[in-house]
Motif scaffolding. Structure first.
Motif, PDB file in Angstrom:
ATOM      1  N   ALA A  47       0.907  -1.200   0.009  1.00 27.14           N
ATOM      2  CA  ALA A  47      -0.109  -0.006  -0.019  1.00 27.14           C
ATOM      3  C   ALA A  47       0.803   1.313   0.048  1.00 27.14           C
ATOM      4  CB  ALA A  47      -0.909   0.056   1.224  1.00 27.14           C
ATOM      5  N   GLY A  50      -1.815   7.318  -1.384  1.00 31.76           N
ATOM      6  CA  GLY A  50      -2.842   7.863  -2.410  1.00 31.76           C
ATOM      7  C   GLY A  50      -3.661   6.743  -2.810  1.00 31.76           C
ATOM      8  N   ASP A  51      -3.035   5.470  -2.502  1.00 34.56           N
ATOM      9  CA  ASP A  51      -3.916   4.070  -2.593  1.00 34.56           C
ATOM     10  C   ASP A  51      -5.484   4.285  -1.828  1.00 34.56           C
ATOM     11  OD1 ASP A  51      -2.394   3.294  -4.488  1.00 34.56           O
ATOM     12  OD2 ASP A  51      -1.424   1.781  -2.842  1.00 34.56           O
ATOM     13  N   ASN A  52      -6.269   3.674  -2.389  1.00 36.95           N
ATOM     14  CA  ASN A  52      -7.382   3.386  -1.711  1.00 36.95           C
ATOM     15  C   ASN A  52      -7.553   2.102  -1.127  1.00 36.95           C
ATOM     16  OD1 ASN A  52      -9.322   5.808  -2.319  1.00 36.95           O
ATOM     17  ND2 ASN A  52      -9.444   5.145  -4.347  1.00 36.95           N
ATOM     18  N   VAL A  53      -7.593   1.948   0.126  1.00 42.82           N
ATOM     19  CA  VAL A  53      -7.558   0.519   0.914  1.00 42.82           C
ATOM     20  C   VAL A  53      -8.711   0.265   1.646  1.00 42.82           C
ATOM     21  CG1 VAL A  53      -5.095   0.864   1.249  1.00 42.82           C
ATOM     22  CG2 VAL A  53      -6.512   1.790   3.091  1.00 42.82           C
ATOM     23  N   THR A  54      -8.994  -0.866   1.834  1.00 41.70           N
ATOM     24  CA  THR A  54     -10.068  -1.412   2.651  1.00 41.70           C
ATOM     25  C   THR A  54      -9.561  -2.450   3.592  1.00 41.70           C
ATOM     26  OG1 THR A  54     -11.486  -1.430   0.697  1.00 41.70           O
ATOM     27  CG2 THR A  54     -12.223  -2.836   2.436  1.00 41.70           C
ATOM     28  N   SER A  74     -13.228   1.599   4.062  1.00 41.77           N
ATOM     29  CA  SER A  74     -12.353   1.939   3.096  1.00 41.77           C
ATOM     30  C   SER A  74     -11.884   3.357   3.091  1.00 41.77           C
ATOM     31  CB  SER A  74     -13.012   1.753   1.761  1.00 41.77           C
ATOM     32  OG  SER A  74     -13.419   0.566   1.293  1.00 41.77           O
ATOM     33  N   PHE A  75     -10.727   3.797   2.832  1.00 39.45           N
ATOM     34  CA  PHE A  75     -10.270   5.093   2.800  1.00 39.45           C
ATOM     35  C   PHE A  75      -9.209   5.281   1.928  1.00 39.45           C
ATOM     36  CE2 PHE A  75      -8.346   2.930   6.178  1.00 39.45           C
ATOM     37  CZ  PHE A  75      -6.849   3.255   6.161  1.00 39.45           C
ATOM     38  N   GLN A  76      -8.713   6.477   1.676  1.00 43.55           N
ATOM     39  CA  GLN A  76      -7.642   6.753   0.845  1.00 43.55           C
ATOM     40  C   GLN A  76      -6.391   7.087   1.646  1.00 43.55           C
ATOM     41  OE1 GLN A  76      -7.713  10.612  -1.305  1.00 43.55           O
ATOM     42  NE2 GLN A  76      -5.899   9.675  -2.688  1.00 43.55           N
ATOM     43  N   GLY A  79      -4.940  10.633   2.946  1.00 45.08           N
ATOM     44  CA  GLY A  79      -5.939  11.462   2.189  1.00 45.08           C
ATOM     45  C   GLY A  79      -6.480  12.608   3.286  1.00 45.08           C
ATOM     46  N   GLU A  81      -8.361  11.348   5.817  1.00 46.20           N
ATOM     47  CA  GLU A  81      -9.729  10.848   5.907  1.00 46.20           C
ATOM     48  C   GLU A  81      -9.736  10.027   7.511  1.00 46.20           C
ATOM     49  OE1 GLU A  81     -11.043   8.597   2.826  1.00 46.20           O
ATOM     50  OE2 GLU A  81     -10.514   9.877   1.371  1.00 46.20           O
ATOM     51  N   ASP A  87      -2.998   6.248   8.607  1.00 48.94           N
ATOM     52  CA  ASP A  87      -2.081   6.537   7.282  1.00 48.94           C
ATOM     53  C   ASP A  87      -0.856   5.976   7.487  1.00 48.94           C
ATOM     54  OD1 ASP A  87      -3.970   7.666   6.166  1.00 48.94           O
ATOM     55  OD2 ASP A  87      -3.791   9.620   6.844  1.00 48.94           O
TER      56      ASP A  87
END
Length: 96
Positions: A47, A50-54, A74-76, A79, A81, A87
């Motif tokens: 990962a 900037g990747d979207n991960v779940t 899920s989140f970036q 980002g 979030e 992160d």
């Protein structure tokens, strides 16, 4: 005094409450421990920013009390979030 919430970075505080400044630097305060290494056959990408991960997770206190859980969340990455610990901690992880 009226309970108005103010956003302060990624956190919220009651407007009438005093601001408490953390005496530790961010690097000193954040501790990431690897609890388990996933098996990897070399084909899974790590990962990156900037990747979207779940993720699936269970939040527990030291005494074992569960305070939060999600089977899919899920989140970036990086980002803004989620909290910085997520992160930084998920950065570089691989599925598994």
């Amino acid at each position: 005094s009226n309970g108005t919430l103010l956003q302060d970075g990624q956190s919220f505080r009651v407007a009438a409450d005093p601001i408490v400044h953390n005496q530790e630097s961010e690097e000193e305060a954040l501790q990431i421990n690897i609890l388990k290494h996933a098996s990897d056959d070399g084909t899974k990408e790590a990962a990156s920013e900037g990747d979207n991960v779940t993720v699936s997770y269970i939040g527990k206190l030291d005494n074992g009390t569960v305070f939060d859980r999600a089977s899919t969340f899920s989140f970036q990455l990086n980002g803004g979030e989620v909290i910085k610990g997520w992160d930084r901690g998920i950065l570089g992880m691989k599925e598994g």
